[in-house]
Design an enzyme around this catalytic site. Structure first.
Site, PDB file in Angstrom:
ATOM      1  CG  PHE A 144      43.985  61.407  43.171  1.00 59.50           C
ATOM      2  CD1 PHE A 144      42.782  60.810  43.522  1.00 59.50           C
ATOM      3  CD2 PHE A 144      45.073  61.237  44.002  1.00 59.50           C
ATOM      4  CE1 PHE A 144      42.673  60.060  44.684  1.00 59.50           C
ATOM      5  CE2 PHE A 144      44.967  60.494  45.170  1.00 59.50           C
ATOM      6  CZ  PHE A 144      43.771  59.898  45.508  1.00 59.50           C
ATOM      7  CG  ASP A 177      48.534  59.460  38.293  1.00 62.41           C
ATOM      8  OD1 ASP A 177      48.359  58.221  38.187  1.00 62.41           O
ATOM      9  OD2 ASP A 177      48.569  60.047  39.383  1.00 62.41           O
ATOM     10  NE  ARG A 203      35.999  55.851  42.871  1.00 61.41           N
ATOM     11  CZ  ARG A 203      37.300  55.931  43.084  1.00 61.41           C
ATOM     12  NH1 ARG A 203      38.068  56.662  42.304  1.00 61.41           N
ATOM     13  NH2 ARG A 203      37.860  55.308  44.112  1.00 61.41           N
ATOM     14  CE1 TYR A 249      45.793  52.357  45.857  1.00 58.38           C
ATOM     15  CE2 TYR A 249      48.153  52.331  46.261  1.00 58.38           C
ATOM     16  CZ  TYR A 249      46.969  53.029  46.137  1.00 58.38           C
ATOM     17  OH  TYR A 249      46.957  54.391  46.303  1.00 58.38           O
ATOM     18  CE  LYS A 250      44.091  54.145  42.971  1.00 55.17           C
ATOM     19  NZ  LYS A 250      44.564  55.472  42.605  1.00 55.17           N
TER      20      LYS A 250
HETATM   21  C1  PLP Z   1      45.067  56.270  43.618  1.00 57.45           C
HETATM   22  C2  PLP Z   1      45.779  57.439  43.046  1.00 57.45           C
HETATM   23  C3  PLP Z   1      46.992  57.858  43.574  1.00 57.45           C
HETATM   24  C4  PLP Z   1      47.512  57.182  44.806  1.00 57.45           C
HETATM   25  O1  PLP Z   1      48.698  57.687  45.264  1.00 57.45           O
HETATM   26  P1  PLP Z   1      49.395  56.964  46.509  1.00 57.45           P
HETATM   27  O2  PLP Z   1      50.704  57.627  46.593  1.00 57.45           O
HETATM   28  O3  PLP Z   1      49.468  55.510  46.185  1.00 57.45           O
HETATM   29  O4  PLP Z   1      48.537  57.151  47.704  1.00 57.45           O
HETATM   30  C5  PLP Z   1      47.656  58.907  42.951  1.00 57.45           C
HETATM   31  N1  PLP Z   1      47.125  59.515  41.862  1.00 57.45           N
HETATM   32  C6  PLP Z   1      45.939  59.130  41.346  1.00 57.45           C
HETATM   33  C7  PLP Z   1      45.403  59.813  40.145  1.00 57.45           C
HETATM   34  C8  PLP Z   1      45.223  58.097  41.925  1.00 57.45           C
HETATM   35  O5  PLP Z   1      44.054  57.730  41.431  1.00 57.45           O
END
Ligand code: PLP
Length: 412
Positions: free
Chosen positions: A126, A197, A371, A222-223
């Protein structure tokens, strides 16, 4: 052999997790397959947030930092998340955003491995994970560099020069899941630290941080934890490292005695030193409701349903999409797949917009991915049948060709 809607209705009737759907607000006419990006609203959240606002804040005012336990909430909710990711109490803290937590833990990891200058990661990690590493390396100005490889090449890329291996357990783009135990062991064999992560893992797939001897982890509220837009994130630090590590963000709440108001920084005990500033109490209240629901569902059942649903959905989508050249972009082997199914198609953006117009909400990931997240807490088997049927109709009727579906919006 084709799958019928009746088959899927039978699976819903037999599903022991099915009653949990009632705990969520899912709008009428919507098939929600984006819980991996923003989880659905638990029905109990508005009342809980209103209570914290009106009683704890409105009536309790500043007394609530003690009386309502506000200051202890990040560690208390962290202990609940710990149970979802195989971590002991006292090793998880709710704090900041995933991006900021990556900065904190990566900074601590690099400081703990002086002389090593390489951060190993995946090319298609990501972006925020890679951007944070890039920014930190520039700030440190000591020659740290990212070594980015393909998913299958990670173990071979770890060397005596590697300070830390930083990976996302379940890839956001394809849903491919790494072998956490094997890669962590490979990092340790070369003396590197391991940072996972868990953004697409926590609450979605079994995670055993302690059993895999993971050093560090971050994750998202939030996921799959259904904490609401911008919910605070979490971080994990193995107990054996907690007294050793020093974090690059030294805020007053990570101090050994925040209310002594000393001039110099002294790190707090254990996981407490990972805190930076004042916790977002209202957002934490919403997050805790989501986590309490996740704790009600045994992870083996969640995983079993997720595997069955992603397997069925992949088959249904391939069947529906085959005439138009859709390709399955997530791993076929369920053991290597997180809780999502992805299709690749050169008109992916417009097709997803047309699906959303039909009430089937997934998302688009550049350049060509449709997705679909599966949330076993509220996704029904029939939803998968209906979503695949909607894809077919979008293509048969050419709905994706409507001009309004082809204009990119800011958030995809
Ligand atoms: C959703 C996601 C994030 C989100 O990071 P934020 O700091 O909350 O915007 C980070 N890493 C991964 C792999 C994600 O899927």
């Amino acid at each position: 052999m084709s799958i019928t809607r009746t088959d899927l209705e039978a699976l819903d009737r037999a599903d022991e997790l099915a009653p949990l759907r009632e705990l969520f607000t899912i709008p009428e006419g919507v098939i929600y397959l984006d819980g991996n990006s923003l989880g659905a609203l638990p029905k109990a959240t508005p009342a809980r947030v209103a209570e914290v606002v009106q009683r704890e804040w409105g009536q309790g005012l500043i007394r609530s930092w003690n009386d309502a336990g506000w200051m202890a909430t990040p560690a208390r909710v962290g202990d609940k998340i710990a149970r979802l990711v195989g971590a002991p109490a006292g090793s998880v803290m709710v704090a900041d955003s995933t991006s900021v937590n990556l900065f904190k833990l990566l900074g601590a990891a690099l400081a703990a491995r002086p002389g090593r200058r390489v951060i190993v990661s995946e090319r298609r990690n990501f972006p925020t994970d890679l951007y944070i590493a890039e920014g930190l390396a520039a700030l440190l100005d000591q020659g740290h560099a990212l070594r980015l490889v393909e998913p299958g090449e990670v173990a071979g890329a770890i060397g005596e020069d590697t300070a830390v291996v930083m990976l996302t357990h379940v890839n956001y783009h394809t849903g491919a899941m790494h072998d956490m135990a094997a890669i962590t062991a490979a990092a340790h064999a070369k003396g590197a630290l391991m940072l996972w992560d868990l953004a697409h893992s926590a609450g979605a797939v079994p995670v055993d941080l302690a059993g895999c001897r993971v050093d560090l982890a971050v994750g998202c509220g939030y996921k799959f934890l259904n904490g609401g837009p911008g919910a605070p994130a979490f971080l994990y630090v193995a107990p054996r490292l907690q007294e050793e590590l020093r974090y690059p963000l030294t805020g007053w709440l990570g101090h050994a005695a925040p209310f002594a108001f000393e001039t110099g920084y002294r790190p707090g005990q254990g996981i407490a030193r990972t805190m930076v500033g004042t916790p977002p109490v209202l957002s934490l209240a919403a997050l805790e409701v989501g986590i309490d629901i996740a704790l009600r569902a045994p992870m083996e059942q969640v995983r079993a349903k997720s595997v069955q649903q992603t397997t069925l959905f992949a088959a249904l989508l391939e069947q529906a999409g085959a005439p138009w050249g859709f390709r399955l972009a997530s791993p076929r082997d369920a053991a290597r797949r997180g809780s999502q199914v992805c299709l690749a198609h050169d008109q992916a953006y417009a097709v997803m917009q047309a699906l959303i117009a039909r009430g089937v909400i997934g998302d688009f990931r550049a350049p060509d991915i449709l997705r679909f997240g599966i949330t076993p807490l509220y996704t029904r088997y029939v939803d998968l049948f209906d979503a695949a049927a909607a894809l077919r109709m979008v293509m048969v009727r050419g709905e994706w060709q409507a001009p309004e579906h082809r204009t990119r919006r800011a958030v995809t």
